[in-house]
Design a protein around this motif. Structure first.
Motif, PDB file in Angstrom:
ATOM      1  N   THR A  53       0.858  -1.167   0.000  1.00 52.80           N
ATOM      2  CA  THR A  53       0.000   0.000   0.000  1.00 52.80           C
ATOM      3  C   THR A  53       0.901   1.225   0.000  1.00 52.80           C
ATOM      4  N   GLY A  54       0.603   2.164  -0.870  1.00 53.10           N
ATOM      5  CA  GLY A  54       1.403   3.375  -0.928  1.00 53.10           C
ATOM      6  C   GLY A  54       2.840   3.116  -1.351  1.00 53.10           C
ATOM      7  N   GLY A  55       3.062   2.060  -2.122  1.00 52.01           N
ATOM      8  CA  GLY A  55       4.391   1.749  -2.607  1.00 52.01           C
ATOM      9  C   GLY A  55       5.285   1.047  -1.604  1.00 52.01           C
ATOM     10  N   VAL A  56       4.723   0.605  -0.488  1.00 51.05           N
ATOM     11  CA  VAL A  56       5.514  -0.054   0.554  1.00 51.05           C
ATOM     12  C   VAL A  56       4.888  -1.415   0.857  1.00 51.05           C
ATOM     13  N   LEU A  57       5.724  -2.442   0.837  1.00 57.02           N
ATOM     14  CA  LEU A  57       5.247  -3.769   1.220  1.00 57.02           C
ATOM     15  C   LEU A  57       4.818  -3.763   2.679  1.00 57.02           C
ATOM     16  N   TRP A  58       3.756  -4.450   2.976  1.00 55.14           N
ATOM     17  CA  TRP A  58       3.290  -4.514   4.362  1.00 55.14           C
ATOM     18  C   TRP A  58       4.306  -5.197   5.259  1.00 55.14           C
ATOM     19  N   SER A  59       5.098  -6.102   4.704  1.00 56.49           N
ATOM     20  CA  SER A  59       6.121  -6.774   5.487  1.00 56.49           C
ATOM     21  C   SER A  59       7.225  -5.804   5.915  1.00 56.49           C
ATOM     22  N   GLU A  60       7.307  -4.666   5.261  1.00 58.73           N
ATOM     23  CA  GLU A  60       8.340  -3.684   5.581  1.00 58.73           C
ATOM     24  C   GLU A  60       7.833  -2.520   6.426  1.00 58.73           C
ATOM     25  N   LYS A  61       6.535  -2.489   6.656  1.00 54.28           N
ATOM     26  CA  LYS A  61       5.966  -1.412   7.484  1.00 54.28           C
ATOM     27  C   LYS A  61       6.296  -1.686   8.951  1.00 54.28           C
ATOM     28  N   THR A  62       6.567  -0.636   9.684  1.00 54.68           N
ATOM     29  CA  THR A  62       6.835  -0.798  11.110  1.00 54.68           C
ATOM     30  C   THR A  62       5.532  -1.063  11.833  1.00 54.68           C
ATOM     31  N   LYS A  63       5.614  -1.928  12.794  1.00 58.31           N
ATOM     32  CA  LYS A  63       4.424  -2.236  13.604  1.00 58.31           C
ATOM     33  C   LYS A  63       4.368  -1.239  14.748  1.00 58.31           C
ATOM     34  N   GLY A  64       3.192  -0.669  14.947  1.00 59.87           N
ATOM     35  CA  GLY A  64       3.098   0.341  15.978  1.00 59.87           C
ATOM     36  C   GLY A  64       1.982   0.218  16.864  1.00 59.87           C
TER      37      GLY A  64
END
Length: 64
Positions: A53-64
């Motif tokens: 989403t938004g050009g970023v893999l979900w696996s690379e998104k920081t968990k917050g």
């Protein structure tokens, strides 16, 4: 015959999926007047490595 395809992140338990398809079937029958046996639901588990989403893999998104 309504056919519903749902794509979601993998990791749901069989119990969660069972409850989800039951609720979705009931809502479909109530809303569309379909018989339960005519409602097909296809669940596709997608890994976070294969969804962006938004050009970023979900696996690379920081968990917050």
């Amino acid at each position: 015959m309504p056919t519903i395809q749902v794509q979601m992140f993998e990791g749901r338990t069989p119990e969660q999926k069972r409850a989800f398809v039951k609720a979705l079937t009931e809502a479909t029958c109530q809303t569309l007047g379909a018989a339960p046996e005519s409602v097909s639901i296809i669940l596709q588990d997608i890994s976070r490595d294969n969804w962006a989403t938004g050009g970023v893999l979900w696996s690379e998104k920081t968990k917050g």
